[in-house]
Design a protein around this motif. Structure first.
Motif, PDB file in Angstrom:
ATOM      1  N   GLY A  16      -6.463  10.734 -35.950  1.00  0.00           N
ATOM      2  CA  GLY A  16      -6.404  12.000 -35.362  1.00  0.00           C
ATOM      3  C   GLY A  16      -8.362  11.548 -34.906  1.00  0.00           C
ATOM      4  O   GLY A  16      -9.270  11.458 -35.811  1.00  0.00           O
ATOM      5  N   ILE A  17      -8.504  11.874 -33.906  1.00  0.00           N
ATOM      6  CA  ILE A  17      -9.753  11.900 -32.845  1.00  0.00           C
ATOM      7  C   ILE A  17      -9.891  13.208 -32.570  1.00  0.00           C
ATOM      8  O   ILE A  17      -9.881  13.891 -31.768  1.00  0.00           O
ATOM      9  CB  ILE A  17      -9.950  10.829 -31.519  1.00  0.00           C
ATOM     10  N   ILE A  18     -11.224  13.951 -32.461  1.00  0.00           N
ATOM     11  CA  ILE A  18     -11.578  14.596 -32.044  1.00  0.00           C
ATOM     12  C   ILE A  18     -13.266  15.001 -31.641  1.00  0.00           C
ATOM     13  O   ILE A  18     -13.761  13.797 -31.692  1.00  0.00           O
ATOM     14  CB  ILE A  18     -11.874  16.196 -33.530  1.00  0.00           C
TER      15      ILE A  18
ATOM     16  N   GLU B  71     -17.096  13.169 -23.888  1.00  0.00           N
ATOM     17  CA  GLU B  71     -17.356  12.264 -25.594  1.00  0.00           C
ATOM     18  C   GLU B  71     -17.318  10.785 -25.224  1.00  0.00           C
ATOM     19  O   GLU B  71     -17.531   9.829 -26.085  1.00  0.00           O
ATOM     20  CB  GLU B  71     -17.466  12.577 -26.744  1.00  0.00           C
ATOM     21  N   GLY B  72     -16.092  10.530 -24.285  1.00  0.00           N
ATOM     22  CA  GLY B  72     -15.529   9.902 -24.325  1.00  0.00           C
ATOM     23  C   GLY B  72     -13.808   9.432 -25.234  1.00  0.00           C
ATOM     24  O   GLY B  72     -13.877   8.268 -24.629  1.00  0.00           O
ATOM     25  N   LYS B  73     -13.711  10.273 -25.094  1.00  0.00           N
ATOM     26  CA  LYS B  73     -12.180  10.088 -25.970  1.00  0.00           C
ATOM     27  C   LYS B  73     -11.240   9.110 -25.319  1.00  0.00           C
ATOM     28  O   LYS B  73     -10.663   8.426 -25.939  1.00  0.00           O
ATOM     29  CB  LYS B  73     -11.664  11.208 -26.442  1.00  0.00           C
TER      30      LYS B  73
ATOM     31  N   LEU C  30      -1.815   9.805 -28.457  1.00  0.00           N
ATOM     32  CA  LEU C  30      -1.513  10.939 -27.574  1.00  0.00           C
ATOM     33  C   LEU C  30      -3.050  11.268 -27.292  1.00  0.00           C
ATOM     34  O   LEU C  30      -4.068  11.777 -27.640  1.00  0.00           O
ATOM     35  CB  LEU C  30      -1.293  11.235 -28.389  1.00  0.00           C
ATOM     36  N   ASP C  31      -2.944  11.429 -25.734  1.00  0.00           N
ATOM     37  CA  ASP C  31      -4.146  12.375 -25.134  1.00  0.00           C
ATOM     38  C   ASP C  31      -4.017  13.810 -24.882  1.00  0.00           C
ATOM     39  O   ASP C  31      -3.587  14.163 -24.363  1.00  0.00           O
ATOM     40  CB  ASP C  31      -4.481  11.776 -24.300  1.00  0.00           C
ATOM     41  N   GLU C  32      -5.090  14.496 -25.732  1.00  0.00           N
ATOM     42  CA  GLU C  32      -4.806  15.604 -26.262  1.00  0.00           C
ATOM     43  C   GLU C  32      -3.058  15.951 -25.842  1.00  0.00           C
ATOM     44  O   GLU C  32      -2.936  17.056 -25.061  1.00  0.00           O
ATOM     45  CB  GLU C  32      -5.591  16.237 -24.820  1.00  0.00           C
TER      46      GLU C  32
ATOM     47  N   SER D 143      -7.195  15.125 -29.757  1.00  0.00           N
ATOM     48  CA  SER D 143      -6.614  16.565 -29.539  1.00  0.00           C
ATOM     49  C   SER D 143      -8.063  17.082 -30.346  1.00  0.00           C
ATOM     50  O   SER D 143      -9.390  17.185 -30.779  1.00  0.00           O
ATOM     51  CB  SER D 143      -5.581  16.509 -30.546  1.00  0.00           C
ATOM     52  N   HIS D 144      -7.955  18.063 -29.473  1.00  0.00           N
ATOM     53  CA  HIS D 144      -8.405  19.789 -30.286  1.00  0.00           C
ATOM     54  C   HIS D 144      -7.819  21.049 -30.927  1.00  0.00           C
ATOM     55  O   HIS D 144      -8.720  21.856 -31.813  1.00  0.00           O
ATOM     56  CB  HIS D 144      -8.940  20.356 -28.298  1.00  0.00           C
ATOM     57  N   ASP D 145      -6.853  20.198 -30.972  1.00  0.00           N
ATOM     58  CA  ASP D 145      -6.389  21.595 -31.514  1.00  0.00           C
ATOM     59  C   ASP D 145      -6.272  20.562 -33.323  1.00  0.00           C
ATOM     60  O   ASP D 145      -5.145  20.069 -33.774  1.00  0.00           O
ATOM     61  CB  ASP D 145      -4.476  21.205 -31.018  1.00  0.00           C
ATOM     62  N   TRP D 146      -6.688  21.286 -33.933  1.00  0.00           N
ATOM     63  CA  TRP D 146      -6.890  21.426 -35.253  1.00  0.00           C
ATOM     64  C   TRP D 146      -5.879  21.503 -36.563  1.00  0.00           C
ATOM     65  O   TRP D 146      -5.598  20.548 -36.913  1.00  0.00           O
ATOM     66  CB  TRP D 146      -8.215  22.307 -35.831  1.00  0.00           C
ATOM     67  N   ASP D 147      -4.989  22.162 -36.226  1.00  0.00           N
ATOM     68  CA  ASP D 147      -4.114  22.596 -36.645  1.00  0.00           C
ATOM     69  C   ASP D 147      -2.692  21.534 -36.283  1.00  0.00           C
ATOM     70  O   ASP D 147      -1.903  20.844 -37.207  1.00  0.00           O
ATOM     71  CB  ASP D 147      -3.002  24.124 -36.492  1.00  0.00           C
ATOM     72  N   PHE D 148      -2.675  20.832 -35.095  1.00  0.00           N
ATOM     73  CA  PHE D 148      -1.744  20.281 -35.122  1.00  0.00           C
ATOM     74  C   PHE D 148      -2.256  18.607 -35.312  1.00  0.00           C
ATOM     75  O   PHE D 148      -1.420  17.610 -36.582  1.00  0.00           O
ATOM     76  CB  PHE D 148      -2.126  19.811 -33.509  1.00  0.00           C
TER      77      PHE D 148
END
Lengths: 246, 202, 258, 246
Positions: free
Chosen positions: A37-39, A44-46, A165-167, A195-200
């Motif tokens: 996972g990348i947050i 920031e260039g994700k 996977l991007d978001e 993702s910004h979706d932590w739970d995911f």
């Protein structure tokens, strides 16, 4: 560990229109069946990082190794893209065929599969994302969630070893989000999910990186633990699938 | 203006189809495979523009913008306009299939002509020149289209003369609106995304 | 707004192969527009009216389409009767309408509307994407087919984009009027959408590239001819034949009656 | 309490393409200077609700009252839209002028202000959102966060009495999000904010409604307390401005 599928070695990248580097000496490895996972904050260039991984953007400095080989020629890129599939954030950009089946079969046909095999592969991929029976539907008339699932199917149909996977959950209804979690966990391939979706992320990945200052820094998976209740639907009834958490 | 099926005489239909065939062939030959998605999305945008009604006094007119198509796509205007008109025939039954060649030629040939005449002016560093170039592209392509429609009618039969003249006159107010809009769009694009006009990036 | 309201159904027109339909419809329309004999045009037109119930299409919906299309035809009615030399029939002020002028305007009306009925029953009974694949099978250039399909795909997306900008303007009290402010605002919206489309075009190409696009175009559509294609072709050639030989047929029928 | 600025009376709405109603007999009031937060799962019709409020969507049933008067004609709508501004979720949908100043001045010009006054108003609005000096910048080249702030300025420039905000923090960097919190709290007007961002709502609103089953149900503001740490950037350094919390 063996050879990583993809290895980025001190990659620096900037857009030609910009002065500042957005990726600064970034190094990163993806091993087979990794679940990463990348947050990180926006800008920031994700996304740029993901595009560099599949050769859509060319870094000014650094090397990209695919299965231990430096990626140089167009031919190298083609075999890299066979193994590493990218799912865009916006499915509208990814779904260019007017009908569902043609869109999913596009990749397999380009890989050189026969029409029949490509069709079988497409039907299999649609089944994976729960869109069986959608074959002859017109892309433009699908709902947002269906388009997202379809865009996953178009990549799954190419049987990649790693999927980027991007978001993947932005703006999705909870049920579609749940479908995506289950379908990802059912696949026997690796993932890198921005993702910004932590739970995911807590439910789909096993390693966590933070994108900051143009670099990817490994973070403790515990961050997700502490914030387990941080998912957007915390106030609604929900299950806590404890076993999924590391 | 779309000419309906069954109006034009065979020589006019054949001439129109021939112009469209050659223009489309050149347009497609000049287009690399990687430019096709770009051209397609721009064609969709022009299709959508043709659905927009702009008020004009008590009535309204819909946008044509073939001059702008020419400035942005050059000879690509032929395949682009051909497909837009084909889709209009399929969606709304405007125009027709046999008359498609003539209808396309009427819009695409003026687009290519203004491209050849005014493209340089549209990418001038001086804003005044760009506005003039855009205005001329938009207005002249419309009046040329009007002329071509009129000529199609004129060559079909001498009894079409009055109708032909009226068609031409009806294009004059549209010519001004299209000129203004094309000028503003060209200037906007030059300021915000010049590479779209200069073609420096693929 | 962009509904393909005739494309789904179970008539023989819906079941026939799109390639066959395109070819025979073009032949039918070609015969119609190149006929200058009133009897022949009438026959071709009347038969085209029967296609609509055969294709099980609602006449009311077709009628709505015809009204829009007839604006150009109506425009010609204002001129042709009065500008064609021939036998005078009536006059309005100094403008004299002639029999030949009225006949020509009438012929054009029949042809224009007949052609629409043929397109609706033959062509619009196939969805636009399938028509694109049929063009591919008919050996149209791959770039052309790709352009056709991609354009179709993104019309809806861009239409929505434009609507959203229009709504944004509306809630900021924008009102469409005949003035420079209106033209400027519409130009800006349109330019903005063009720029975003340009950026989108590049993203779409990237998406295609990632799935192995190499300029070639494939289609999964199976092409098999069926009995429905035979029916369709037979109907068309039957109509064309009757129109061609109508005098002989009439002569023959007269003989029989006598 | 006086007359509410906007009152929705048993509104039912469905999209023409859909069979199901998305808003079902919804009633809602906005009083002057109200600060209302709305939460609810995706697909529950929160955005549709906001669009109904400003007359972009027409409900099949029910009445909308603007300052006590039923909204019927286009003229009524125009005065409603003078007082109630809507900020879209995606700033890309809201911005269409080549330069920043032109975009912000667009609303005031439509309200009939002179060019000079419109310019002053635009400059004031840009100052409010911290974009002073951005007047001549090209809109399309701004960052995502700047575009968001700009879209807020375009509405502020119309000096509305009530501002409706649709997911104002989605995908924003923490600093931009902080800017928005401060600028909203500095305004002397009412707000209705639809958001998944609990912490944001806790810091900007005073009443809370939940959108569920096509209706708006008033909820206890305490829900936000319990989830205080639920904001997306919990792992980054952040302040806890206790005094802002109710």
């Amino acid at each position: 560990m063996g050879t990583p599928i993809l290895e980025l070695k001190s990659i620096s990248f900037k857009y030609t229109t910009s002065k500042e580097y957005i990726l600064k000496g970034l190094s990163f490895k993806i091993e087979p069946k990794d679940r990463i996972g990348i947050i990180g904050a926006n800008g920031e260039g994700k996304t740029s990082f993901l595009h560099v991984c599949v050769g859509l953007l060319n870094p000014q400095e650094g090397e990209i190794l695919f299965k231990g080989q430096i990626v140089k020629t167009d031919k190298d890129l083609i075999s890299l893209r066979r193994s590493i599939g990218l799912v865009f954030q916006n499915p509208e950009d990814q779904l260019f065929s007017p009908t569902v089946l043609e869109d999913v079969a596009f990749g397999p046909l380009n890989l050189g599969l026969s029409k029949e095999k490509a069709r079988d592969r497409a039907i299999w991929a649609l089944e994976q994302v729960g869109l069986s029976g959608f074959e002859d539907r017109i892309t433009n008339k699908l709902s947002g969630g269906e388009k997202k699932l379809l865009s996953l199917a178009t990549i799954l149909a190419m049987k990649p070893e790693i999927m980027l996977l991007d978001e993947p959950t932005t703006g999705l209804a909870p049920s579609t989000r749940e479908t995506i979690i289950h379908l990802l966990n059912a696949q026997d391939i690796g993932f890198v999910i921005v993702s910004h979706d932590w739970d995911f992320l807590a439910r789909t990945t096993k390693k966590l990186f933070v994108m900051e200052g143009g670099e990817l820094i490994e973070a403790d998976m515990d961050i997700l633990h502490k914030h387990y209740h941080a998912h957007p639907y915390g106030y609604l009834e929900h299950e806590h699938p404890e076993k999924k958490i590391l | 203006m779309h000419i309906s099926e069954g109006v034009l005489s065979p020589p006019v239909l054949i001439t129109g189809a021939a112009i469209t065939l050659v223009g489309t062939w050149i347009g497609l030959k000049n287009t690399k495979a990687q430019q096709v998605p770009l051209m397609a999305v721009l064609t969709s945008t022009f299709f959508v523009a043709s659905l927009i009604h702009v008020p004009l006094g008590p009535s309204s007119v819909h946008l044509v913008l073939n001059g702008l198509v020419g400035i942005l796509l050059g000879f690509g205007a032929f395949p682009s306009i051909l497909i837009a008109l084909l889709l209009q025939a399929l969606f709304f039954q405007f125009g027709g299939i046999i008359v498609l060649g003539a209808n396309t030629a009427n819009m695409a040939l003026p687009a290519v002509i203004v491209y050849l005449l005014f493209k340089k002016l549209c990418i001038s560093e001086k804003r005044r020149n760009r506005i003039i170039g855009g205005f001329l592209s938009g207005s002249i392509s419309i009046i040329l289209s009007g002329t071509m429609v009129a000529l199609c009618l004129f060559f079909t039969g001498s009894n079409f003369n009055h109708a032909a003249k009226t068609v031409l006159i009806a294009h004059v107010p549209i010519m001004i609106i299209e000129g203004i809009i094309t000028a503003l769009v060209v200037d906007f694009i030059f300021r915000v995304k010049p590479e779209m006009l200069l073609g420096t990036e693929h | 707004m962009l509904e393909e309201s005739f494309s789904s159904g179970k008539s023989i027109f819906h079941k026939a192969d799109a390639r066959v339909k395109i070819i025979v419809a073009c032949l039918y329309i070609l015969t119609l527009v190149l006929s200058y004999d009133l009897d022949r045009v009438l026959i071709l037109f009347i038969f085209s009216c029967f296609l609509i119930p055969i294709a099980r299409i609602s006449f009311l919906k077709v009628l709505k389409r015809l009204i829009v299309v007839n604006s150009f035809v109506l425009f010609l009615w204002f001129f042709l009767p009065f500008s064609t030399p021939g036998t005078p029939v009536f006059h309005i002020y100094k403008f004299v309408a002639t029999l030949q002028g009225i006949e020509q305007a009438f012929l054009i009306t029949l042809k224009a509307n007949g052609a629409i009925l043929i397109i609706v029953s033959f062509i619009n009974t196939t969805s636009i994407p399938l028509l694109g694949y049929a063009l591919d099978k008919l050996k149209f250039p791959p770039k052309f087919v790709l352009l056709f399909l991609l354009t179709y795909r993104y019309i809806g997306v861009i239409f929505e984009e434009f609507n959203r900008l229009m709504n944004a303007a509306k809630i900021r009290n924008f009102i469409l009027k005949t003035n420079f402010h209106t033209y400027k605002t519409i130009s800006y919206m349109f330019a903005m959408i063009l720029i975003r489309s340009y950026e989108r075009g590049k993203r779409v190409y990237n998406a295609m590239l990632l799935r192995g696009f190499n300029g070639r175009f494939y289609s999964l559509q199976h092409t098999r001819l069926s009995k429905y294609d035979v029916y369709i072709s037979f109907i068309t050639f039957f109509i064309i034949a009757i129109s061609m030989f109508n005098q002989y047929i009439l002569f023959f029928v007269m003989k029989l009656i006598q």
